[in-house]
Design an enzyme around this catalytic site. Sequence first.
Site, mmCIF file in Angstrom:
data_model
loop_
_atom_site.group_PDB
_atom_site.id
_atom_site.type_symbol
_atom_site.label_atom_id
_atom_site.label_comp_id
_atom_site.label_asym_id
_atom_site.label_seq_id
_atom_site.Cartn_x
_atom_site.Cartn_y
_atom_site.Cartn_z
ATOM 1 C CB CYS A 1 65.547 -5.845 -59.253
ATOM 2 S SG CYS A 1 65.721 -7.387 -58.333
ATOM 3 C CB CYS B 1 62.499 -5.474 -56.865
ATOM 4 S SG CYS B 1 63.861 -5.265 -55.696
ATOM 5 C CG ASP C 1 64.377 -21.517 -60.214
ATOM 6 O OD1 ASP C 1 65.320 -20.928 -59.652
ATOM 7 O OD2 ASP C 1 64.249 -21.548 -61.464
ATOM 8 C CG HIS D 1 67.666 -4.705 -54.643
ATOM 9 N ND1 HIS D 1 67.365 -5.580 -55.666
ATOM 10 C CD2 HIS D 1 68.949 -4.313 -54.863
ATOM 11 C CE1 HIS D 1 68.407 -5.704 -56.465
ATOM 12 N NE2 HIS D 1 69.377 -4.934 -56.003
ATOM 13 C CG ASN E 1 74.548 -19.903 -57.508
ATOM 14 O OD1 ASN E 1 75.315 -20.762 -57.063
ATOM 15 N ND2 ASN E 1 73.460 -20.210 -58.188
ATOM 16 N N GLY F 1 77.850 -18.273 -61.150
ATOM 17 C CA GLY F 1 76.714 -18.237 -62.079
ATOM 18 C C GLY F 1 75.543 -17.416 -61.576
ATOM 19 C CG HIS G 1 66.520 -9.325 -55.000
ATOM 20 N ND1 HIS G 1 65.650 -8.251 -54.922
ATOM 21 C CD2 HIS G 1 66.310 -10.045 -53.857
ATOM 22 C CE1 HIS G 1 64.942 -8.325 -53.793
ATOM 23 N NE2 HIS G 1 65.333 -9.415 -53.129
ATOM 24 C CG HIS H 1 68.611 -15.680 -55.669
ATOM 25 N ND1 HIS H 1 69.230 -14.635 -56.302
ATOM 26 C CD2 HIS H 1 68.988 -16.796 -56.334
ATOM 27 C CE1 HIS H 1 69.948 -15.089 -57.311
ATOM 28 N NE2 HIS H 1 69.833 -16.411 -57.353
ATOM 29 C CG HIS I 1 69.220 -21.589 -56.032
ATOM 30 N ND1 HIS I 1 68.581 -21.573 -57.245
ATOM 31 C CD2 HIS I 1 70.139 -20.581 -56.087
ATOM 32 C CE1 HIS I 1 69.087 -20.614 -58.008
ATOM 33 N NE2 HIS I 1 70.038 -19.999 -57.328
HETATM 34 P P1 5GP Z 1 71.120 -17.560 -59.947
HETATM 35 O O1 5GP Z 1 71.836 -18.248 -61.072
HETATM 36 O O2 5GP Z 1 71.148 -16.059 -60.073
HETATM 37 O O3 5GP Z 1 71.600 -18.051 -58.618
HETATM 38 O O4 5GP Z 1 69.626 -18.056 -60.035
HETATM 39 C C1 5GP Z 1 68.569 -17.305 -60.495
HETATM 40 C C2 5GP Z 1 67.374 -18.243 -60.507
HETATM 41 O O5 5GP Z 1 66.210 -17.475 -60.682
HETATM 42 C C3 5GP Z 1 67.421 -19.275 -61.653
HETATM 43 O O6 5GP Z 1 67.334 -20.585 -61.105
HETATM 44 C C4 5GP Z 1 66.198 -18.911 -62.509
HETATM 45 O O7 5GP Z 1 65.546 -20.055 -63.049
HETATM 46 C C5 5GP Z 1 65.325 -18.167 -61.517
HETATM 47 N N1 5GP Z 1 64.477 -17.157 -62.124
HETATM 48 C C6 5GP Z 1 64.874 -16.150 -62.945
HETATM 49 N N2 5GP Z 1 63.829 -15.375 -63.294
HETATM 50 C C7 5GP Z 1 62.741 -15.894 -62.663
HETATM 51 C C8 5GP Z 1 61.359 -15.525 -62.627
HETATM 52 O O8 5GP Z 1 60.917 -14.566 -63.239
HETATM 53 N N3 5GP Z 1 60.539 -16.295 -61.850
HETATM 54 C C9 5GP Z 1 60.995 -17.383 -61.155
HETATM 55 N N4 5GP Z 1 60.095 -18.061 -60.431
HETATM 56 N N5 5GP Z 1 62.297 -17.757 -61.161
HETATM 57 C C10 5GP Z 1 63.150 -17.021 -61.904
HETATM 58 ZN ZN ZN Z 2 65.617 -6.610 -56.179
#
Ligand code: 5GP
Ligand code: ZN
Length: 114
Positions: free
Chosen positions: A5, A8, A31, A47, A88, A94, A99, A101, A103
């Site tokens: 992950c 993680c 992000d 997690h 999300n 999307g 894990h 999260h 935004h």
């Molecule tokens: P989701 O679409 O799953 O809600 O959003 C995942 C978010 O994680 C995306 O906005 C993507 O840009 C961000 N993201 C994915 N991998 C990384 C990473 O390694 N570092 C950072 N800082 N953001 C990440």
């Molecule tokens: Zn995780």
Amino acid sequence: MLKECIFCQIIAGDTPCRKVYEDDEVLVFHDIQPAAPVHALIIPKTHIASMNDVGREQEGIIAAIHRAAQITAIELGIAETGYRLVNNCGPDAGQVVHHLHYHLLGGKKLGMTQ
Ligand code: 5GP
Ligand code: ZN
């Protein structure tokens, strides 16, 4: 900690991030692909795959995420101009990283779909 992950790995310090805030329960970082002038991610340190997996035992973590959102909004200068906290969950929303999260978006007038 789930080895494969990415979030993680960030919590473990194995993958770098631009940290904004941290406490015992949550980590907040910018992000990597910002969708707004301010775009931070708030994640629990344990997690949890998605919002579908949030149960009674995780209520404290959800409160901690809201507190972290308030602190982050002040820290990043958007507490008064406004912000949005988005989760999300699942493919139609999307969700890419499995894990939990949230935004935190702000720094401009936000449309309803972003
Ligand atoms: P989701 O679409 O799953 O809600 O959003 C995942 C978010 O994680 C995306 O906005 C993507 O840009 C961000 N993201 C994915 N991998 C990384 C990473 O390694 N570092 C950072 N800082 N953001 C990440
Ligand atoms: Zn995780």
